[in-house]
Design a protein around this motif. Structure first.
Motif, PDB file in Angstrom:
ATOM      1  N   ARG A   1      74.621   3.301 -58.700  1.00  0.00           N
ATOM      2  CA  ARG A   1      73.187   3.209 -58.377  1.00  0.00           C
ATOM      3  C   ARG A   1      72.861   4.008 -57.129  1.00  0.00           C
ATOM      4  O   ARG A   1      71.811   4.648 -57.042  1.00  0.00           O
ATOM      5  CB  ARG A   1      72.786   1.739 -58.180  1.00  0.00           C
ATOM      6  CG  ARG A   1      71.286   1.539 -58.027  1.00  0.00           C
ATOM      7  CD  ARG A   1      70.558   1.976 -59.270  1.00  0.00           C
ATOM      8  NE  ARG A   1      69.107   1.884 -59.130  1.00  0.00           N
ATOM      9  CZ  ARG A   1      68.336   2.857 -58.635  1.00  0.00           C
ATOM     10  NH1 ARG A   1      68.877   3.978 -58.198  1.00  0.00           N
ATOM     11  NH2 ARG A   1      67.023   2.694 -58.567  1.00  0.00           N
TER      12      ARG A   1
ATOM     13  N   SER B   1      72.471   7.660 -57.968  1.00  0.00           N
ATOM     14  CA  SER B   1      71.611   7.902 -59.135  1.00  0.00           C
ATOM     15  C   SER B   1      70.794   9.182 -59.020  1.00  0.00           C
ATOM     16  O   SER B   1      70.360   9.729 -60.034  1.00  0.00           O
ATOM     17  CB  SER B   1      70.680   6.708 -59.361  1.00  0.00           C
ATOM     18  OG  SER B   1      69.846   6.499 -58.231  1.00  0.00           O
ATOM     19  N   ASP B   2      70.568   9.676 -57.779  1.00  0.00           N
ATOM     20  CA  ASP B   2      69.847  10.936 -57.630  1.00  0.00           C
ATOM     21  C   ASP B   2      70.637  12.097 -58.229  1.00  0.00           C
ATOM     22  O   ASP B   2      70.066  13.105 -58.646  1.00  0.00           O
ATOM     23  CB  ASP B   2      69.584  11.224 -56.139  1.00  0.00           C
ATOM     24  CG  ASP B   2      68.566  10.278 -55.557  1.00  0.00           C
ATOM     25  OD1 ASP B   2      67.804   9.670 -56.339  1.00  0.00           O
ATOM     26  OD2 ASP B   2      68.520  10.124 -54.326  1.00  0.00           O
ATOM     27  N   LEU B   3      71.954  11.948 -58.255  1.00  0.00           N
ATOM     28  CA  LEU B   3      72.819  12.984 -58.817  1.00  0.00           C
ATOM     29  C   LEU B   3      73.180  12.713 -60.272  1.00  0.00           C
ATOM     30  O   LEU B   3      73.743  13.578 -60.947  1.00  0.00           O
ATOM     31  CB  LEU B   3      74.105  13.086 -57.989  1.00  0.00           C
ATOM     32  CG  LEU B   3      73.927  13.335 -56.490  1.00  0.00           C
ATOM     33  CD1 LEU B   3      75.276  13.300 -55.787  1.00  0.00           C
ATOM     34  CD2 LEU B   3      73.220  14.667 -56.253  1.00  0.00           C
TER      35      LEU B   3
ATOM     36  N   PRO C   1      71.369  11.263 -63.683  1.00  0.00           N
ATOM     37  CA  PRO C   1      70.150  10.770 -64.353  1.00  0.00           C
ATOM     38  C   PRO C   1      70.342   9.421 -65.039  1.00  0.00           C
ATOM     39  O   PRO C   1      69.426   8.611 -65.099  1.00  0.00           O
ATOM     40  CB  PRO C   1      69.863  11.877 -65.375  1.00  0.00           C
ATOM     41  CG  PRO C   1      70.496  13.100 -64.794  1.00  0.00           C
ATOM     42  CD  PRO C   1      71.734  12.617 -64.089  1.00  0.00           C
TER      43      PRO C   1
ATOM     44  N   ALA D   1      66.951   4.746 -50.809  1.00  0.00           N
ATOM     45  CA  ALA D   1      67.482   3.958 -51.916  1.00  0.00           C
ATOM     46  C   ALA D   1      69.004   3.940 -51.918  1.00  0.00           C
ATOM     47  O   ALA D   1      69.625   2.957 -52.329  1.00  0.00           O
ATOM     48  CB  ALA D   1      66.963   4.500 -53.245  1.00  0.00           C
ATOM     49  N   THR D   2      69.621   5.027 -51.452  1.00  0.00           N
ATOM     50  CA  THR D   2      71.081   5.062 -51.382  1.00  0.00           C
ATOM     51  C   THR D   2      71.598   3.977 -50.450  1.00  0.00           C
ATOM     52  O   THR D   2      72.504   3.212 -50.792  1.00  0.00           O
ATOM     53  CB  THR D   2      71.557   6.447 -50.893  1.00  0.00           C
ATOM     54  OG1 THR D   2      71.115   7.448 -51.807  1.00  0.00           O
ATOM     55  CG2 THR D   2      73.078   6.478 -50.792  1.00  0.00           C
TER      56      THR D   2
ATOM     57  N   THR E   1      69.820  11.996 -47.232  1.00  0.00           N
ATOM     58  CA  THR E   1      69.886  11.273 -48.497  1.00  0.00           C
ATOM     59  C   THR E   1      68.637  10.403 -48.581  1.00  0.00           C
ATOM     60  O   THR E   1      67.768  10.473 -47.701  1.00  0.00           O
ATOM     61  CB  THR E   1      71.176  10.426 -48.587  1.00  0.00           C
ATOM     62  OG1 THR E   1      71.266   9.866 -49.903  1.00  0.00           O
ATOM     63  CG2 THR E   1      71.183   9.301 -47.566  1.00  0.00           C
ATOM     64  N   THR E   2      68.520   9.592 -49.612  1.00  0.00           N
ATOM     65  CA  THR E   2      67.335   8.754 -49.775  1.00  0.00           C
ATOM     66  C   THR E   2      67.590   7.351 -49.238  1.00  0.00           C
ATOM     67  O   THR E   2      68.742   6.904 -49.136  1.00  0.00           O
ATOM     68  CB  THR E   2      66.940   8.644 -51.252  1.00  0.00           C
ATOM     69  OG1 THR E   2      67.992   7.970 -51.964  1.00  0.00           O
ATOM     70  CG2 THR E   2      66.720  10.024 -51.847  1.00  0.00           C
TER      71      THR E   2
ATOM     72  N   ALA F   1      69.906   8.788 -44.241  1.00  0.00           N
ATOM     73  CA  ALA F   1      68.555   8.787 -44.801  1.00  0.00           C
ATOM     74  C   ALA F   1      67.506   9.025 -43.721  1.00  0.00           C
ATOM     75  O   ALA F   1      66.492   9.683 -43.952  1.00  0.00           O
ATOM     76  CB  ALA F   1      68.287   7.463 -45.514  1.00  0.00           C
TER      77      ALA F   1
END
Length: 396
Positions: free
Chosen positions: A347, A350-352, A354, A296-297, A293-294, A288
């Motif tokens: 979770r 979740s970006d991948l 919806p 949040a991951t 990646t984010t 991140a």
């Protein structure tokens, strides 16, 4: 047994793990469905915290703090040889915890400062009571446990302050998670190889977990540096490097504990699998920081996978062992643990996907419904006649 050792009150308040593990389980069961209703706009809380801040705060300082308290109030007597905290003092601590949850949810209608004062009281009381027991028992080597607990108390105060002054608690989110992760590195790094060694020795194995060494000290130091950098500057190159190195160190540390040899004991294997999410989360934090990646991951791999997985595994083992039940997970507890880890993975991805957040919330809720069904009676009813060795923390 001497009368002075006999507790005649409600079984729920006979040992520290009972009320706090039960409270944590029921809280986790109800708070995520409530968060889903808040997140989707169906329910509005009167909390002085932003809804997202409330959600993260309650998972750290509501759920997480309750499990930490339950663990410590059961492990410390094992370390010191003193009687555990029981009865009214334990009930008073539970009341402090509950008051904090209601205050932060806005039930009392308090302002930000008053809410913070009510909420901080629980961890302050936990730290004070643990310090008293360790000092009275002259168990000096375990005074180090007070450091992360005291820091967690200070981080909770800072969380409220940042939310009030900045409008949100971005640093507070990471600080609370980081401290719980460090507790896993510190305490999990003690109990996981110890329980694994005992189990393997009983089965005549000769290849055993590597004892604590300089490599473990290096891993702890590397993990601490990486977590501090992640809290302070999650998008920096330093965080990318430190978290990447810490991920490798803790993956290597975990490999030295021979978790692959425990596949016949799900209750033991769970501890290894939960610890695995620490290097996974650190690797995600490194990625991140490089915008691969984010954040949040990383947050959900560490928060749901490592913290959620480890706390679930510890609550299972402690409850079964300390209530006189066999140290066997069985299908319900095994399913609950699996659902927790799956919720983390969904979770984090979740970006991948919806629908990932909704499915993750559903799996988490199902996991804790199974935990409440299986552990609830054991936590609230008297201990069975059959006795088992201590299953929460090694002596020392």
């Amino acid at each position: 047994m001497s009368p002075s050792f006999t507790f005649r009150g409600p079984a729920l308040f006979s040992y520290g793990f009972r009320p706090f593990f039960l409270a944590a389980t029921l809280f986790a069961l109800g708070v995520i469905p409530l968060w889903w209703l808040v997140w989707t706009g169906r329910v509005a809380l009167a909390s002085p915290l932003h809804p997202t801040d409330w959600h993260i705060h309650e998972m750290i300082y509501g759920y997480g703090a309750a499990v930490v308290a339950g663990f410590l109030f059961t492990a410390v007597p094992n370390w010191t040889g003193r009687l555990p905290t029981r009865g009214w003092p334990l009930a008073g601590l539970l009341a402090l915890w509950l008051a904090g949850r209601l205050a932060v949810a806005g039930v009392f209608g308090l302002g930000a400062l008053a809410t913070a004062l009510v909420d901080q009281a629980f961890l302050l009381a936990v730290a004070a009571m643990i310090a008293r027991e360790i000092v009275a028992g002259k168990n000096w080597r375990n005074l180090k446990v007070l450091v992360p607990v005291s820091l967690l108390w200070l981080a909770n105060i800072a969380y409220h302050a940042e939310a009030a002054l900045a409008g949100t608690a971005w640093h507070g989110h990471r600080a609370g998670i980081a401290l719980l992760i460090f507790l896993i590195l510190l305490i999990g790094g003690r109990i996981v190889p110890s329980f694994t060694r005992n189990w393997l020795v009983q089965r005549g194995a000769t290849a055993l977990p590597v004892p604590f060494s300089r490599f473990d000290g290096l891993s702890l130091a590397g993990g601490a540096l990486a977590l501090v950098s992640w809290v302070a500057a999650p998008e920096s190159l330093a965080t990318a490097v430190l978290c990447g190195l810490a991920a490798l160190l803790h993956l290597g540390r975990l490999a030295r504990w021979r978790g692959h040899a425990t596949w016949r004991s799900p209750l033991l294997l769970m501890l290894h699998l939960a610890y695995l999410f620490v290097p996974l989360g650190l690797a995600a934090a490194s990625a991140a920081a490089l915008a691969l990646t984010t954040e949040a991951t990383a947050t959900h791999l560490l928060g749901i996978g490592a913290i959620g997985g480890m706390t679930v595994a510890v609550m299972m083992r402690a409850t079964m062992g300390h209530t006189g039940r066999p140290l066997v997970a069985g299908p319900l507890l095994t399913a609950a643990f699996g659902l927790t880890l799956l919720a983390s993975l969904l979770r984090a991805a979740s970006d991948l996907m919806p629908g990932g957040p909704a499915l993750s919330a559903l799996l988490w809720t199902a996991a804790f419904a199974l935990l409440a069904l299986r552990l609830g009676p054991a936590l609230s009813l008297p201990k069975t006649a059959r006795r088992h060795p201590s299953s929460l923390a090694p002596k020392g």
